[in-house]
Structures are given as structure tokens and as C-alpha cells.
Motif scaffolding. Structure first.
Motif, PDB file in Angstrom:
ATOM      1  N   MET A  14      78.760  63.804  92.367  1.00  0.00           N
ATOM      2  CA  MET A  14      77.374  64.145  92.731  1.00  0.00           C
ATOM      3  C   MET A  14      77.228  65.669  92.655  1.00  0.00           C
ATOM      4  O   MET A  14      77.732  66.352  93.540  1.00  0.00           O
ATOM      5  N   SER A  15      76.657  66.214  91.583  1.00  0.00           N
ATOM      6  CA  SER A  15      75.823  65.547  90.606  1.00  0.00           C
ATOM      7  C   SER A  15      76.133  66.086  89.210  1.00  0.00           C
ATOM      8  O   SER A  15      76.525  67.242  89.068  1.00  0.00           O
TER       9      SER A  15
ATOM     10  N   TYR B 271      71.406  53.482  97.354  1.00  0.00           N
ATOM     11  CA  TYR B 271      72.860  53.630  97.489  1.00  0.00           C
ATOM     12  C   TYR B 271      73.436  52.501  98.348  1.00  0.00           C
ATOM     13  O   TYR B 271      74.436  51.874  97.975  1.00  0.00           O
TER      14      TYR B 271
ATOM     15  N   ILE C  60      82.692  58.784  93.153  1.00  0.00           N
ATOM     16  CA  ILE C  60      81.366  59.319  92.796  1.00  0.00           C
ATOM     17  C   ILE C  60      81.400  60.820  92.519  1.00  0.00           C
ATOM     18  O   ILE C  60      81.998  61.589  93.281  1.00  0.00           O
TER      19      ILE C  60
ATOM     20  N   HIS D 258      81.299  56.595  88.918  1.00  0.00           N
ATOM     21  CA  HIS D 258      79.834  56.730  88.910  1.00  0.00           C
ATOM     22  C   HIS D 258      79.414  58.184  89.092  1.00  0.00           C
ATOM     23  O   HIS D 258      80.102  58.950  89.764  1.00  0.00           O
TER      24      HIS D 258
ATOM     25  N   ALA E 150      66.664  57.191  97.349  1.00  0.00           N
ATOM     26  CA  ALA E 150      68.079  57.333  96.962  1.00  0.00           C
ATOM     27  C   ALA E 150      69.021  56.676  97.972  1.00  0.00           C
ATOM     28  O   ALA E 150      69.931  55.926  97.587  1.00  0.00           O
TER      29      ALA E 150
ATOM     30  N   ILE F 259      70.586  54.300  91.751  1.00  0.00           N
ATOM     31  CA  ILE F 259      71.031  55.668  92.042  1.00  0.00           C
ATOM     32  C   ILE F 259      72.458  55.917  91.550  1.00  0.00           C
ATOM     33  O   ILE F 259      72.814  57.050  91.267  1.00  0.00           O
ATOM     34  N   LEU F 260      73.255  54.861  91.421  1.00  0.00           N
ATOM     35  CA  LEU F 260      74.619  55.041  90.904  1.00  0.00           C
ATOM     36  C   LEU F 260      74.627  54.716  89.415  1.00  0.00           C
ATOM     37  O   LEU F 260      74.191  53.633  89.012  1.00  0.00           O
TER      38      LEU F 260
ATOM     39  N   LEU G  83      76.006  60.400  90.538  1.00  0.00           N
ATOM     40  CA  LEU G  83      74.877  60.191  91.448  1.00  0.00           C
ATOM     41  C   LEU G  83      74.017  61.456  91.427  1.00  0.00           C
ATOM     42  O   LEU G  83      74.493  62.533  91.784  1.00  0.00           O
TER      43      LEU G  83
ATOM     44  N   LEU H  13      71.666  60.608 101.805  1.00  0.00           N
ATOM     45  CA  LEU H  13      72.761  59.943 101.079  1.00  0.00           C
ATOM     46  C   LEU H  13      74.077  60.095 101.822  1.00  0.00           C
ATOM     47  O   LEU H  13      74.858  59.151 101.926  1.00  0.00           O
TER      48      LEU H  13
END
Ligand code: SF4
Length: 277
Positions: free
Chosen positions: A89-90, A71, A87, A27, A67, A13-14, A29, A109
Motif C-alpha cells: 500500500m500503495s 477491505y 499487501i 495484492h 475502502a 480495493i485489493l 491496495l 483501512l
């Protein structure tokens, strides 16, 4: 929009950040693949995930049901290596798809992140459904640095209807931005891509946001405007008599305009690496 929803499991997921995300974020996500909002300017339409698909963009959404479990596994591994985790997202979907109301994948998540927080999470959405998760966001902001960035490409509903007819209304997004801000959550209005707006736009954002992010179809599509051209954006602007808004240096003008209303440090422009450090 007639969108087909499919349940799927993802291996990971990452995803390690590349390209424009490679500054500041480690990352990305994506809780979903595909996107029911189907914005006409969406650069993901030009990426392999859509290019090799036999259904049109907007008509399919894959829901990554594992997910949260992924994670938890992945972040614990990264933590063992003492790596920072920032992170986004998204990057290739919206984490608040309408189906999220029942699917709870993004909510799952956030719960997992409360248990295993990243160092920084930026949520990028135009989905008012994020309001449902204010309880979790308030908790999460005590565990990590958190920024909720709501896309508000324009303050004009008529313009939104031309470029993103299936995306949520602007007024609704602004109302949710206010609620997030009032809950003490750090907020950003992402004017991305900049679409024609009224002179009152900065005033509309006052008191709702801590940051303003400016990005355009020329500098923000990951290919310096080539994807936007392939998507027919110059023609769409022309057909609607909006060609003066399709300029390579639009971001410079918009930045200058917003800085008349907001302190310099609040207004950031795509590729402005200083903010990401
Ligand atoms: S919401 Fe984002 S991912 Fe979805 S179609 Fe619009 S630009 Fe693309």
C-alpha cells in the motif's frame, strides 16, 4: 498544486499483484486514485489510469470512501480460501495524501486491518501524515508483519525541489522515520528513484531505519527505463547538470556505497527477489 478531490466508490480495493509486485506481494491496495504530490518522475503518469484522463497528473485525486468496507469483505473471502495476503500500500498513489488528514480513508483501512489483519503489510509513502497513525501501527504490528517504507530519494532539499516540488520536504520525512522507528515499528528508507545525494546520506539514515531499498529510474519504472525516458528524465538531469547520475548501472554503485555503512542484509536492491521471499 491545485488538486481537485472527488469522492468515489471502488468495486474492489485489493488488486492481485502483477509485474514487479508479483514477487512477495499478493495484492496492492490504493486508497486513492491520482496523487497530489505529482512527482515529475512518477511512472503512473505513463499508465492508462492517467493516459486516458483529461486532467493533468497531480490535479485530481479520487478518494475511495468505501475502502475499509471493501477491505473487510475481500479479506474475509480470501481467508476462507486460506490464501496468504501480503499487501503493498500503495503502488499507484500515496496513501498519505494531504486530504487524508480529513478523509481518514487510510486510517479507516488500518482500523479494519487491526480487526482482520493481512499476513504482511508494507506501507509505501512519503507523507509525514503517517505520524498521526502511529497508535494504530503499533497495534497492527502485533497482529501482522508490518513494514513502513518512507521514500527518501535524496538527502538534498534542492534536488527534491527539482524533481518533486509538491512532495513533502526531506527533513520532515526523516523526522517521521525516526519517530516510527523509536515507536518500535520496522522501517525502511526507500531511495527510490535514486536522485543525486550528498556523501553523508548513509549517516543521515543511521538509527532511523531497519532496511534500505534502492531503486532507480532505469530499473524501477516497470519498463526498464522506457517510461522514465518518455517522462523526459534524461533531459531534466542534463538541464540541471546532473547527467552523471543518470546511468543504467547506478543501482550497483549506490548499493556498494551504502554497504560501506550498513550490513549487507540491510541493503536491498529492486528486483532483489531474495528479500521478498
Ligand atoms: S508520491 Fe508516488 S504516486 Fe504520488 S506522484 Fe510521487 S511517485 Fe507518483
Amino acid at each position: 498544486m491545485n488538486t481537485q478531490y472527488n469522492e468515489t466508490t471502488a468495486k474492489k480495493i485489493l488488486t492481485e499483484a502483477k509485474g514487479y509486485l508479483d514477487v512477495g506481494f499478493t495484492h496492492s491496495l490504493n486508497p486513492y486514485s491520482g496523487c497530489g504530490f505529482s512527482c515529475l518522475y512518477c511512472y503512473v503518469r505513463e499508465m492508462p489510469i492517467q493516459k486516458f484522463k483529461d486532467q493533468p497528473w497531480g490535479e485530481w485525486v479520487d478518494m475511495k470512501t468505501n475502502a475499509a468496507a471493501n477491505y473487510k469483505n475481500e479479506i474475509q473471502k480470501l481467508r476462507k480460501k486460506s490464501k496468504p495476503v501480503h499487501i503493498f500500500m500503495s503502488s499507484a498513489t500515496d496513501p498519505y495524501q494531504p486530504i487524508e488528514r480529513e478523509a481518514n480513508i487510510t486510517r479507516g483501512l488500518l482500523e479494519a486491518m487491526i480487526e482482520f489483519p493481512p499476513d504482511f503489510l508494507q506501507i509505501q509513502t512519503r507523507g509525514p501524515l503517517i505520524k498521526r497513525d502511529i497508535d494504530l501501527l503499533v497495534e497492527l504490528k502485533e497482529r501482522c508483519k508490518l513494514l513502513v517504507s518512507m521514500t527518501v530519494e535524496t538527502d538534498r532539499e534542492d534536488i527534491k525541489r527539482i524533481f518533486a516540488p509538491y512532495a513533502p520536504g526531506i527533513k520532515l520525512r526523516l523526522r517521521v522515520l525516526q519517530e516510527l522507528h523509536d515507536a518500535g515499528i520496522s522501517t525502511q528508507a526507500s531511495i527510490s528513484p535514486v536522485l543525486p545525494f550528498t556523501p553523508e546520506f548513509p549517516k543521515v539514515l543511521e538509527g532511523k531505519v531497519d532496511h534500505i531499498w534502492i531503486d532507480t529510474l532505469s530499473i524501477g519504472d516497470g519498463s526498464m527505463g522506457k517510461r522514465s525516458e518518455r517522462l523526459g528524465m534524461p533531459q531534466l538531469f542534463r538541464e540541471n547538470g546532473l547527467e552523471k547520475w543518470y546511468q543504467k548501472n547506478l543501482h550497483v554503485k549506490v548499493e556498494k556505497y551504502f554497504k560501506k555503512y550498513f550490513p549487507d542484509e540491510m541493503v536491498r536492491v529492486s528486483k532483489d527477489e531474495a528479500f521478498l521471499k
